[in-house]
Write a protein that holds these residues in place. Structure first.
Motif, PDB file in Angstrom:
ATOM      1  N   LYS A  96       0.834  -1.194   0.000  1.00 17.38           N
ATOM      2  CA  LYS A  96       0.000   0.000   0.000  1.00 17.38           C
ATOM      3  C   LYS A  96       0.872   1.249   0.000  1.00 17.38           C
ATOM      4  CE  LYS A  96      -3.988  -1.873   2.520  1.00 17.38           C
ATOM      5  NZ  LYS A  96      -4.880  -1.644   3.697  1.00 17.38           N
ATOM      6  N   LEU A  97       0.263   2.358  -0.372  1.00 18.98           N
ATOM      7  CA  LEU A  97       0.949   3.638  -0.271  1.00 18.98           C
ATOM      8  C   LEU A  97       0.875   4.166   1.156  1.00 18.98           C
ATOM      9  CD1 LEU A  97      -0.149   5.588  -3.483  1.00 18.98           C
ATOM     10  CD2 LEU A  97       2.134   4.708  -2.964  1.00 18.98           C
ATOM     11  N   CYS A  98       1.934   4.817   1.577  1.00 19.02           N
ATOM     12  CA  CYS A  98       1.987   5.480   2.878  1.00 19.02           C
ATOM     13  C   CYS A  98       2.504   6.896   2.642  1.00 19.02           C
ATOM     14  CB  CYS A  98       2.918   4.732   3.831  1.00 19.02           C
ATOM     15  SG  CYS A  98       3.183   5.553   5.416  1.00 19.02           S
ATOM     16  N   LEU A  99       1.738   7.896   3.055  1.00 18.15           N
ATOM     17  CA  LEU A  99       2.142   9.281   2.825  1.00 18.15           C
ATOM     18  C   LEU A  99       3.164   9.704   3.873  1.00 18.15           C
ATOM     19  CD1 LEU A  99       1.803  11.781   1.095  1.00 18.15           C
ATOM     20  CD2 LEU A  99      -0.117  12.463   2.543  1.00 18.15           C
ATOM     21  N   GLY A 100       4.387   9.966   3.421  1.00 11.50           N
ATOM     22  CA  GLY A 100       5.425  10.472   4.300  1.00 11.50           C
ATOM     23  C   GLY A 100       5.260  11.970   4.523  1.00 11.50           C
ATOM     24  N   THR A 101       5.688  12.460   5.689  1.00  8.27           N
ATOM     25  CA  THR A 101       5.374  13.839   6.058  1.00  8.27           C
ATOM     26  C   THR A 101       6.588  14.717   6.324  1.00  8.27           C
ATOM     27  OG1 THR A 101       5.152  13.211   8.391  1.00  8.27           O
ATOM     28  CG2 THR A 101       3.147  13.146   7.032  1.00  8.27           C
ATOM     29  N   VAL A 102       7.791  14.225   6.005  1.00  9.16           N
ATOM     30  CA  VAL A 102       8.969  15.053   6.265  1.00  9.16           C
ATOM     31  C   VAL A 102       8.872  16.387   5.535  1.00  9.16           C
ATOM     32  CG1 VAL A 102      10.330  13.915   4.448  1.00  9.16           C
ATOM     33  CG2 VAL A 102      11.499  15.145   6.259  1.00  9.16           C
ATOM     34  N   GLN A 103       8.334  16.383   4.324  1.00  3.52           N
ATOM     35  CA  GLN A 103       8.220  17.624   3.551  1.00  3.52           C
ATOM     36  C   GLN A 103       7.145  18.559   4.088  1.00  3.52           C
ATOM     37  OE1 GLN A 103       7.955  15.023   0.109  1.00  3.52           O
ATOM     38  NE2 GLN A 103       9.326  16.363  -1.022  1.00  3.52           N
ATOM     39  N   PHE A 104       6.258  18.021   4.926  1.00  2.00           N
ATOM     40  CA  PHE A 104       5.258  18.873   5.570  1.00  2.00           C
ATOM     41  C   PHE A 104       5.863  19.621   6.759  1.00  2.00           C
ATOM     42  CE2 PHE A 104       1.478  15.888   4.351  1.00  2.00           C
ATOM     43  CZ  PHE A 104       1.620  16.270   3.025  1.00  2.00           C
ATOM     44  N   GLY A 105       6.829  18.990   7.403  1.00  2.00           N
ATOM     45  CA  GLY A 105       7.313  19.528   8.665  1.00  2.00           C
ATOM     46  C   GLY A 105       8.568  20.359   8.621  1.00  2.00           C
ATOM     47  N   MET A 106       9.312  20.285   7.499  1.00  2.00           N
ATOM     48  CA  MET A 106      10.580  21.010   7.440  1.00  2.00           C
ATOM     49  C   MET A 106      10.972  21.254   5.986  1.00  2.00           C
ATOM     50  SD  MET A 106      12.899  17.711   8.583  1.00  2.00           S
ATOM     51  CE  MET A 106      14.485  18.523   8.486  1.00  2.00           C
ATOM     52  N   ASP A 107      11.878  22.181   5.756  1.00  2.00           N
ATOM     53  CA  ASP A 107      12.413  22.397   4.421  1.00  2.00           C
ATOM     54  C   ASP A 107      13.146  21.126   4.006  1.00  2.00           C
ATOM     55  OD1 ASP A 107      11.431  24.916   4.845  1.00  2.00           O
ATOM     56  OD2 ASP A 107      13.378  25.866   5.117  1.00  2.00           O
ATOM     57  N   TYR A 108      12.901  20.671   2.788  1.00  2.00           N
ATOM     58  CA  TYR A 108      13.368  19.339   2.433  1.00  2.00           C
ATOM     59  C   TYR A 108      13.586  19.249   0.934  1.00  2.00           C
ATOM     60  CZ  TYR A 108      13.630  14.207   2.544  1.00  2.00           C
ATOM     61  OH  TYR A 108      14.049  12.904   2.443  1.00  2.00           O
ATOM     62  N   GLY A 109      14.279  18.208   0.512  1.00  2.00           N
ATOM     63  CA  GLY A 109      14.521  17.958  -0.897  1.00  2.00           C
ATOM     64  C   GLY A 109      15.952  18.276  -1.282  1.00  2.00           C
ATOM     65  N   VAL A 110      16.261  18.055  -2.542  1.00  2.00           N
ATOM     66  CA  VAL A 110      17.613  18.321  -3.036  1.00  2.00           C
ATOM     67  C   VAL A 110      18.033  19.752  -2.722  1.00  2.00           C
ATOM     68  CG1 VAL A 110      19.058  18.448  -5.107  1.00  2.00           C
ATOM     69  CG2 VAL A 110      17.403  16.580  -4.862  1.00  2.00           C
ATOM     70  N   PHE A 111      17.077  20.673  -2.811  1.00  2.00           N
ATOM     71  CA  PHE A 111      17.387  22.089  -2.600  1.00  2.00           C
ATOM     72  C   PHE A 111      16.801  22.626  -1.295  1.00  2.00           C
ATOM     73  CE2 PHE A 111      17.029  21.379  -7.231  1.00  2.00           C
ATOM     74  CZ  PHE A 111      18.344  21.607  -7.578  1.00  2.00           C
ATOM     75  N   ASN A 112      16.420  21.726  -0.383  1.00  2.00           N
ATOM     76  CA  ASN A 112      15.771  22.142   0.866  1.00  2.00           C
ATOM     77  C   ASN A 112      14.653  23.150   0.586  1.00  2.00           C
ATOM     78  OD1 ASN A 112      17.153  20.567   2.786  1.00  2.00           O
ATOM     79  ND2 ASN A 112      18.893  21.958   2.752  1.00  2.00           N
ATOM     80  N   GLN A 113      13.735  22.738  -0.259  1.00  2.00           N
ATOM     81  CA  GLN A 113      12.614  23.607  -0.621  1.00  2.00           C
ATOM     82  C   GLN A 113      11.749  23.902   0.601  1.00  2.00           C
ATOM     83  OE1 GLN A 113      11.598  20.655  -3.689  1.00  2.00           O
ATOM     84  NE2 GLN A 113      11.259  22.387  -5.054  1.00  2.00           N
ATOM     85  N   PRO A 114      11.256  25.133   0.717  1.00  2.00           N
ATOM     86  CA  PRO A 114      10.454  25.519   1.884  1.00  2.00           C
ATOM     87  C   PRO A 114       9.217  24.647   2.035  1.00  2.00           C
ATOM     88  CG  PRO A 114      11.087  27.452   0.609  1.00  2.00           C
ATOM     89  CD  PRO A 114      11.447  26.257  -0.220  1.00  2.00           C
ATOM     90  N   LYS A 115       8.904  24.335   3.277  1.00  2.00           N
ATOM     91  CA  LYS A 115       7.705  23.540   3.543  1.00  2.00           C
ATOM     92  C   LYS A 115       6.451  24.357   3.263  1.00  2.00           C
ATOM     93  CE  LYS A 115       7.747  24.696   8.511  1.00  2.00           C
ATOM     94  NZ  LYS A 115       8.971  25.523   8.467  1.00  2.00           N
ATOM     95  N   GLN A 116       5.362  23.649   3.019  1.00  2.00           N
ATOM     96  CA  GLN A 116       4.075  24.284   2.779  1.00  2.00           C
ATOM     97  C   GLN A 116       3.450  24.718   4.104  1.00  2.00           C
ATOM     98  OE1 GLN A 116       3.002  24.958  -0.167  1.00  2.00           O
ATOM     99  NE2 GLN A 116       3.427  23.334  -1.638  1.00  2.00           N
ATOM    100  N   GLU A 117       2.417  25.547   4.030  1.00  2.00           N
ATOM    101  CA  GLU A 117       1.686  25.948   5.231  1.00  2.00           C
ATOM    102  C   GLU A 117       0.954  24.739   5.816  1.00  2.00           C
ATOM    103  OE1 GLU A 117       1.612  28.911   6.832  1.00  2.00           O
ATOM    104  OE2 GLU A 117       3.226  29.446   5.427  1.00  2.00           O
ATOM    105  N   PRO A 118       0.831  24.669   7.152  1.00  2.00           N
ATOM    106  CA  PRO A 118       0.163  23.515   7.779  1.00  2.00           C
ATOM    107  C   PRO A 118      -1.230  23.238   7.229  1.00  2.00           C
ATOM    108  CG  PRO A 118       1.293  24.803   9.442  1.00  2.00           C
ATOM    109  CD  PRO A 118       1.409  25.576   8.156  1.00  2.00           C
TER     110      PRO A 118
END
Length: 297
Positions: A2-24
């Motif tokens: 099954k798919l599981c939605l990971g939330t690291v990108q919700f809680g902090m700047d993340y990704g190759v370029f540390n893209q800003p997180k979205q609003e809660p």
């Protein structure tokens, strides 16, 4: 699987370029969409900035019955480094109880050690099982990075779950028969880093200098996409979906549109011969490219 939605990108700047997180509020919209459209698993961690808080706000809405969701979180890395063995149980329990308060739930379905080196510390693994006994977690385990860490878990009677990296470019776990060993040890497996911290989505000009050696690999993947008519995400998810012993494919998103596209990709059936070519083309890729924690800028 099954798919599981990971939330690291919700809680902090993340990704190759540390893209800003979205609003809660936006992240909660994504969680609402996911859980109303077939995704019943959410992965988070104390180390993911405000991710636990966002998941907690979502769970507090009660739009989905708690017993219909799989929720996992992780002990803050290095939490036990300065503790005496006699303190392990109290520290682990207090940390999880705090997470449960933040998450607005009485239990999690899986609780992981976020420091993978603890996989070799049997006294820590044994202490972790107390949260199972107290009903605070249904299963406990370790979030690992390397095959030898996974194998250490399989040798322990205390580990019931592991989360590990595996992707279209990262075949280390399969090459070391980790999935087969997990099944033999009756240990559940979730897979993460399927998109390699967003690297799989980058166009050639977007690839940063410190990941330059990814360019020919991505170019080869694009060639396979062109020949087969499948997208990079179709192939990335399909490659992982082949592993029948895996419980969840944990994936992160930045936008609702990305979530919708990923869900469609996960539902596609990709012919096995395409993956056989991928196995040939992308075997033996160095860990310092496919393990984001090893990236040196």
């Amino acid at each position: 699987m099954k798919l599981c939605l990971g939330t690291v990108q919700f809680g902090m700047d993340y990704g190759v370029f540390n893209q800003p997180k979205q609003e809660p509020e936006y992240c909660i919209r994504c969680l609402d969409y996911a859980t109303q459209n077939g995704i019943d698993a959410i992965d988070t961690a104390t180390a993911y900035g405000i991710a636990e808080e966002i998941v907690g706000e979502f769970l507090a809405k009660r739009t989905v019955q708690r017993d219909r969701l799989f929720v996992s979180t992780k002990l803050l890395p290095n939490s036990l480094d300065e503790c005496r063995p006699s303190e392990y149980v109290s520290v682990i329990c207090s940390k999880l109880k705090r997470s449960l308060d933040v998450l607005h739930t009485d239990y999690v379905d899986a609780y992981y050690l976020h420091s993978s080196r603890y996989a070799f510390r049997e006294e820590i693994l044994e202490a972790l099982t107390v949260v199972e006994q107290e009903g605070l977690a249904k299963k406990v385990g370790v979030s690992v990075y390397y095959p030898e860490e996974a194998e250490a878990c399989f040798h322990s009677p205390f580990v019931k779950y592991i989360q590990l990296p595996y992707s279209i470019f990262d075949h280390r776990m399969k090459e070391h028969a980790v999935f087969e060993k997990a099944a033999a040890a009756n240990c559940s497996v979730d897979v993460r880093t399927v998109f390699i911290k967003g690297l799989i989505r980058l166009t050639d000009p977007e690839v940063p200098a410190h990941l330059e050696k990814a360019k020919p690999i991505l170019k080869k993947l694009d060639q396979i996409c062109s020949e087969t008519g499948f997208s990079r995400i179709d192939l990335a998810m399909g490659y992982v979906k082949r592993e029948k012993s895996v419980s969840h494919l944990v994936f992160g998103i930045r936008t609702l549109e990305q979530l919708q596209e990923d869900m469609i990709s996960f539902g596609k059936d990709v012919p096995e011969e395409i993956f056989q070519e991928i196995d040939r083309e992308f075997s033996g890729i160095a860990a310092d490219l496919v393990v984001p924690s090893l990236w040196v800028k």
